[in-house]
Write a protein that holds these residues in place. Structure first.
Motif, PDB file in Angstrom:
ATOM      1  N   VAL A   1       0.838  -1.202   0.000  1.00 52.84           N
ATOM      2  CA  VAL A   1       0.000   0.000   0.000  1.00 52.84           C
ATOM      3  C   VAL A   1       0.873   1.252   0.000  1.00 52.84           C
ATOM      4  O   VAL A   1       0.641   2.199  -0.763  1.00 52.84           O
ATOM      5  CB  VAL A   1      -0.942   0.006   1.221  1.00 52.84           C
ATOM      6  N   TYR A   2       1.901   1.252   0.848  1.00 57.53           N
ATOM      7  CA  TYR A   2       2.813   2.397   0.909  1.00 57.53           C
ATOM      8  C   TYR A   2       3.480   2.642  -0.447  1.00 57.53           C
ATOM      9  O   TYR A   2       3.580   3.783  -0.914  1.00 57.53           O
ATOM     10  CB  TYR A   2       3.901   2.147   1.959  1.00 57.53           C
ATOM     11  N   LEU A   3       3.950   1.564  -1.069  1.00 58.81           N
ATOM     12  CA  LEU A   3       4.645   1.685  -2.348  1.00 58.81           C
ATOM     13  C   LEU A   3       3.709   2.166  -3.452  1.00 58.81           C
ATOM     14  O   LEU A   3       4.082   3.012  -4.278  1.00 58.81           O
ATOM     15  CB  LEU A   3       5.272   0.337  -2.727  1.00 58.81           C
ATOM     16  N   ASN A   4       2.497   1.623  -3.481  1.00 64.47           N
ATOM     17  CA  ASN A   4       1.519   2.052  -4.484  1.00 64.47           C
ATOM     18  C   ASN A   4       1.210   3.542  -4.340  1.00 64.47           C
ATOM     19  O   ASN A   4       1.158   4.289  -5.328  1.00 64.47           O
ATOM     20  CB  ASN A   4       0.218   1.256  -4.333  1.00 64.47           C
ATOM     21  N   TYR A   5       1.011   3.963  -3.113  1.00 59.73           N
ATOM     22  CA  TYR A   5       0.654   5.359  -2.837  1.00 59.73           C
ATOM     23  C   TYR A   5       1.787   6.303  -3.241  1.00 59.73           C
ATOM     24  O   TYR A   5       1.565   7.312  -3.930  1.00 59.73           O
ATOM     25  CB  TYR A   5       0.343   5.511  -1.347  1.00 59.73           C
TER      26      TYR A   5
ATOM     27  N   ILE B   1       7.522   5.314   2.248  1.00 58.07           N
ATOM     28  CA  ILE B   1       8.804   4.658   1.968  1.00 58.07           C
ATOM     29  C   ILE B   1       9.724   4.665   3.185  1.00 58.07           C
ATOM     30  O   ILE B   1      10.409   3.677   3.474  1.00 58.07           O
ATOM     31  CB  ILE B   1       9.512   5.330   0.776  1.00 58.07           C
ATOM     32  N   THR B   2       9.742   5.769   3.910  1.00 57.90           N
ATOM     33  CA  THR B   2      10.623   5.859   5.077  1.00 57.90           C
ATOM     34  C   THR B   2      10.285   4.791   6.111  1.00 57.90           C
ATOM     35  O   THR B   2      11.182   4.228   6.757  1.00 57.90           O
ATOM     36  CB  THR B   2      10.534   7.261   5.705  1.00 57.90           C
TER      37      THR B   2
ATOM     38  N   ILE C   1      11.816   5.097  -5.856  1.00 51.69           N
ATOM     39  CA  ILE C   1      10.620   4.332  -5.489  1.00 51.69           C
ATOM     40  C   ILE C   1      10.599   3.003  -6.239  1.00 51.69           C
ATOM     41  O   ILE C   1      10.220   1.964  -5.682  1.00 51.69           O
ATOM     42  CB  ILE C   1       9.348   5.153  -5.767  1.00 51.69           C
ATOM     43  N   ARG C   2      11.031   3.021  -7.483  1.00 51.80           N
ATOM     44  CA  ARG C   2      11.103   1.765  -8.238  1.00 51.80           C
ATOM     45  C   ARG C   2      12.121   0.818  -7.614  1.00 51.80           C
ATOM     46  O   ARG C   2      11.910  -0.394  -7.571  1.00 51.80           O
ATOM     47  CB  ARG C   2      11.457   2.046  -9.701  1.00 51.80           C
ATOM     48  N   ARG C   3      13.225   1.370  -7.144  1.00 47.75           N
ATOM     49  CA  ARG C   3      14.214   0.535  -6.456  1.00 47.75           C
ATOM     50  C   ARG C   3      13.593  -0.100  -5.208  1.00 47.75           C
ATOM     51  O   ARG C   3      13.743  -1.297  -4.956  1.00 47.75           O
ATOM     52  CB  ARG C   3      15.433   1.366  -6.061  1.00 47.75           C
ATOM     53  N   GLU C   4      12.902   0.723  -4.420  1.00 46.95           N
ATOM     54  CA  GLU C   4      12.274   0.211  -3.201  1.00 46.95           C
ATOM     55  C   GLU C   4      11.254  -0.873  -3.518  1.00 46.95           C
ATOM     56  O   GLU C   4      11.162  -1.884  -2.817  1.00 46.95           O
ATOM     57  CB  GLU C   4      11.588   1.354  -2.445  1.00 46.95           C
TER      58      GLU C   4
END
Length: 259
Positions: free
Chosen positions: A48-52, A71-72, A117-120
């Motif tokens: 959810v965090y990544l999508n947002y 992300i943090t 963000i893509r890396r994460e």
């Protein structure tokens, strides 16, 4: 492994890269195709965090507060520093920009943070079935044409024709280490005492391939020089529609482009 302190070398019958996947690994009592006591995450907070974060970054509305709330939190769980929006956009990571290793199609003022963000997402959701859909959404299908590489292996000794991989870094040849050799038969500790108690022997060209052969290099998985892969940018982002479905609907459904 769960319930054990044993150190194991990578199982090269399971990993083609030398990097053993341990995500979701169970105890030895679950080593069977029909048995696992692991829970399966169908939808978890990190996704959810990544999508947002990705959606807001692509829309150009991402703020530092958004990053801190998404992300943090994922990075803090494993002791990684927080992402800084301004710093990421001011200095995009060259590795993530490069055509060979990253996403060359990303541009704009939010380029740096989109890459981060893509890396994460790649790290956090590894081996959970998201990668193909992510590459489709990012229009990065050409990534499938790139050479898939594994761990680095040093050059083989030109006389002994083998190299020892000290995988646990203890300076001793033991059961956790691997020997890569070239030739018809594996070397033995009787002839080469430095092999110690190594039990895993990999034949070059049969059990694994290296970028530079006996001169070492990255493990090569599916050599694109001999078996190239091709991605059609004007076709392959969509699947073909089965002809029987087109017929069933009397032509109201049209085939996807270039199929």
């Amino acid at each position: 492994r769960i319930g054990s302190s044993d150190q194991l070398s990578p199982d090269f019958s399971s990993t083609m890269t030398g990097y053993q996947i341990i995500k979701g690994l169970t105890g030895k009592n679950s080593d069977a195709w029909h048995k696992s006591d692991n829970d399966i995450s169908l939808f978890r907070t990190a996704e959810v965090y990544l999508n947002y974060a990705e959606a807001k970054a692509e829309l150009g509305t991402l703020t530092q507060t958004d990053l801190d709330n998404t992300i943090t939190k994922i990075r803090a769980r494993v002791g990684m520093p927080a992402l800084n929006l301004a710093a990421a956009n001011a200095n995009p990571d060259p590795y993530l920009e490069a055509a060979e290793t990253g996403y060359p199609n990303v541009s704009g003022s939010n380029k740096g943070i989109i890459l981060e963000i893509r890396r994460e997402r790649t790290i956090e959701l590894f081996d959970e079935g998201f990668r193909y859909d992510d590459l489709m959404r990012w229009k990065e299908g050409k990534a499938f044409e790139k050479q898939f590489k594994g761990m680095y292996v040093p050059a083989l000794d030109p006389v002994k024709k083998f190299v020892i991989l000290d995988l646990n870094g203890n300076g001793v040849s033991d059961a956790q280490d691997v020997c890569v050799y070239d030739g018809t038969t594996a070397p033995t500790a009787a002839t080469y005492p430095e092999l110690g108690s190594i039990t895993v022997f990999l034949k070059l060209g049969e059990n694994l391939s290296l970028a530079n052969g006996v001169n070492g290099g990255d493990i090569i998985v599916h050599d694109i020089n001999t078996k190239p892969r091709s991605w059609n940018e004007n076709r392959d982002y969509l699947y073909p529609i089965p002809q029987d479905q087109i017929t069933l609907y009397g032509g109201r459904i049209q085939q996807n482009p270039n199929w």
